[in-house]
Design an enzyme around this catalytic site. Structure first.
Site, PDB file in Angstrom:
ATOM      1  CG  ASN A   1      -0.269   0.369   2.632  1.00  0.00           C
ATOM      2  OD1 ASN A   1       0.286   1.296   2.761  1.00  0.00           O
ATOM      3  ND2 ASN A   1      -0.412  -0.626   3.498  1.00  0.00           N
TER       4      ASN A   1
ATOM      5  CG  ASN B   1      -6.290  -6.714   7.618  1.00  0.00           C
ATOM      6  OD1 ASN B   1      -5.171  -6.120   7.483  1.00  0.00           O
ATOM      7  ND2 ASN B   1      -7.101  -5.754   7.827  1.00  0.00           N
TER       8      ASN B   1
ATOM      9  NE  ARG C   1      -1.434  -8.903   5.927  1.00  0.00           N
ATOM     10  CZ  ARG C   1      -2.208  -7.961   6.494  1.00  0.00           C
ATOM     11  NH1 ARG C   1      -2.820  -7.040   6.119  1.00  0.00           N
ATOM     12  NH2 ARG C   1      -2.684  -8.548   7.727  1.00  0.00           N
TER      13      ARG C   1
ATOM     14  NE  ARG D   1      -3.993  -4.557   0.014  1.00  0.00           N
ATOM     15  CZ  ARG D   1      -3.360  -4.410   1.057  1.00  0.00           C
ATOM     16  NH1 ARG D   1      -3.689  -5.289   2.171  1.00  0.00           N
ATOM     17  NH2 ARG D   1      -2.368  -3.745   1.291  1.00  0.00           N
TER      18      ARG D   1
ATOM     19  CG  HIS E   1      -7.853  -2.643   4.184  1.00  0.00           C
ATOM     20  ND1 HIS E   1      -6.787  -3.137   4.751  1.00  0.00           N
ATOM     21  CD2 HIS E   1      -8.279  -4.046   3.338  1.00  0.00           C
ATOM     22  CE1 HIS E   1      -6.329  -4.492   4.725  1.00  0.00           C
ATOM     23  NE2 HIS E   1      -7.250  -4.757   3.911  1.00  0.00           N
TER      24      HIS E   1
ATOM     25  CG  ASP F   1      -9.704  -0.891   8.309  1.00  0.00           C
ATOM     26  OD1 ASP F   1      -9.000  -0.539   7.326  1.00  0.00           O
ATOM     27  OD2 ASP F   1      -9.270  -1.901   8.768  1.00  0.00           O
TER      28      ASP F   1
ATOM     29  CB  CYS G   1      -5.240  -2.261  11.114  1.00  0.00           C
ATOM     30  SG  CYS G   1      -5.443  -0.869   9.827  1.00  0.00           S
TER      31      CYS G   1
HETATM   32  N1  ARG Z   1       0.586  -3.251   5.588  1.00  0.00           N
HETATM   33  C1  ARG Z   1      -0.634  -3.761   5.786  1.00  0.00           C
HETATM   34  C2  ARG Z   1      -1.284  -4.147   4.722  1.00  0.00           C
HETATM   35  O1  ARG Z   1      -1.189  -3.323   3.662  1.00  0.00           O
HETATM   36  C3  ARG Z   1      -1.342  -2.902   6.728  1.00  0.00           C
HETATM   37  C4  ARG Z   1      -2.944  -3.526   6.999  1.00  0.00           C
HETATM   38  C5  ARG Z   1      -3.766  -2.712   7.908  1.00  0.00           C
HETATM   39  N2  ARG Z   1      -4.834  -3.246   7.996  1.00  0.00           N
HETATM   40  C6  ARG Z   1      -6.008  -2.460   7.849  1.00  0.00           C
HETATM   41  N3  ARG Z   1      -7.220  -3.089   8.306  1.00  0.00           N
HETATM   42  N4  ARG Z   1      -6.293  -1.403   7.066  1.00  0.00           N
HETATM   43  O2  ARG Z   1      -2.086  -5.115   4.311  1.00  0.00           O
END
Ligand code: ARG
Length: 278
Positions: free
Chosen positions: A22, A75, A98, A146, A175, A177, A271
């Site tokens: 991101n 997540n 991930r 995502r 996201h 959120d 998060c």
């Molecule tokens: N570096 C993580 C990603 O890009 C951060 C996730 C943050 N989580 C969230 N729920 N926005 O996946």
């Protein structure tokens, strides 16, 4: 449906920025951000203490070497109640880096007698994109970066609840959120720039009080990634002064915390936790 009474957090010893998925994960020169591990550890511990002071039991899952984003435990799962018992839908993470995280959540669920569903047809990033309105039992859900929109039919089937979807169009708000925070049954905070005109219209129909978050606070402090565990107290990154004022004007008790190391990876309070029912 009641507000969940417990909080799950993943320990941060392996948190780092080792790849960029991101735009928050790089600095102005385009290099990967550098994490101060000790500061991150302290910020995580302070957040855990904050939930505990609010009367929430915090349960932890051990972070894993080689999975630097696992600490963002909003997540990997989507918890819901079925006949009064908590179940989890397991995510299908978008990035290969991930994907291995989810197995550790499945294992934890099994140990803790939580039934899991892992039949997601395509990408889905749990409560990063699918948000509960705990008071009305509606689900508000984002797609575009995502999560693929097709998954929400499965979420409706599993949960028996209606899902209202939003297309996300700005990669800084990858996201849901990061640009929508549901604070009470009829009240949410949002970042206008992250939504399409249709999305904005849906928000206006869905919430009688909408708190706008200024773009600068939404990007610099990830202010919309705030968390309320109860519809009264709101925890968010320090320094988002306009957002704090607006929340206080609506009667919320605002608690500011430091999550700057985690913001360097694109995540803040929301998060870093998962709310769980008993
Ligand atoms: N570096 C993580 C990603 O890009 C951060 C996730 C943050 N989580 C969230 N729920 N926005 O996946």
């Amino acid at each position: 449906m009641n507000w969940p009474n417990r909080v799950l957090m993943v320990t941060p010893e392996y948190f780092d920025v080792e790849y960029a998925i991101n735009p928050h994960m790089r600095d102005a020169q385009g290099n990967l951000n550098t994490i101060d591990k000790e500061a991150a550890q302290k910020q995580w511990q302070d957040l855990k203490n904050t939930f505990e002071k609010l009367g929430k039991e915090v349960v932890t899952l051990q972070g894993q070497a080689g999975l630097p984003d696992m600490v963002f435990c909003a997540n990997q799962t989507f918890p819901y109640l079925k006949e009064g018992k908590m179940h989890w839908v397991l995510s299908q993470m978008h990035s290969p880096e991930r994907q291995p995280e989810v197995a550790f959540f499945k294992e934890w669920a099994t140990k803790n007698d939580i039934p899991t569903y892992d039949g997601m047809p395509t990408h889905f990033e749990g409560m990063g994109d699918a948000l509960w309105n705990y008071e009305t039992r509606q689900i508000f859900a984002g797609y575009g970066f995502r999560t693929s929109p097709e998954v929400y039919a499965t979420i409706e089937e599993q949960t028996g609840q209606k899902v209202t979807t939003f297309e996300l169009k700005d990669e800084r708000f990858y996201h849901l959120d990061t640009c929508l925070s549901i604070l009470k049954g009829d009240c949410a905070a949002f970042v206008e720039e992250a939504f399409t005109p249709e999305g904005l219209a849906t928000l206006k129909q869905s919430f009688s009080t909408l708190i706008p978050i200024p773009l600068s606070e939404a990007t610099e402090q990830l202010a919309c990634n705030m968390c309320t565990p109860n519809g009264k107290d709101v925890i968010l990154q320090k320094g988002a002064s306009k957002t704090v004022q607006s929340l206080q004007a609506q009667g919320f008790n605002v608690i500011e915390v430091e999550t700057s190391e985690f913001i360097k990876s694109g995540g803040s309070v929301f998060c870093m936790k998962m709310l769980l029912w008993d």
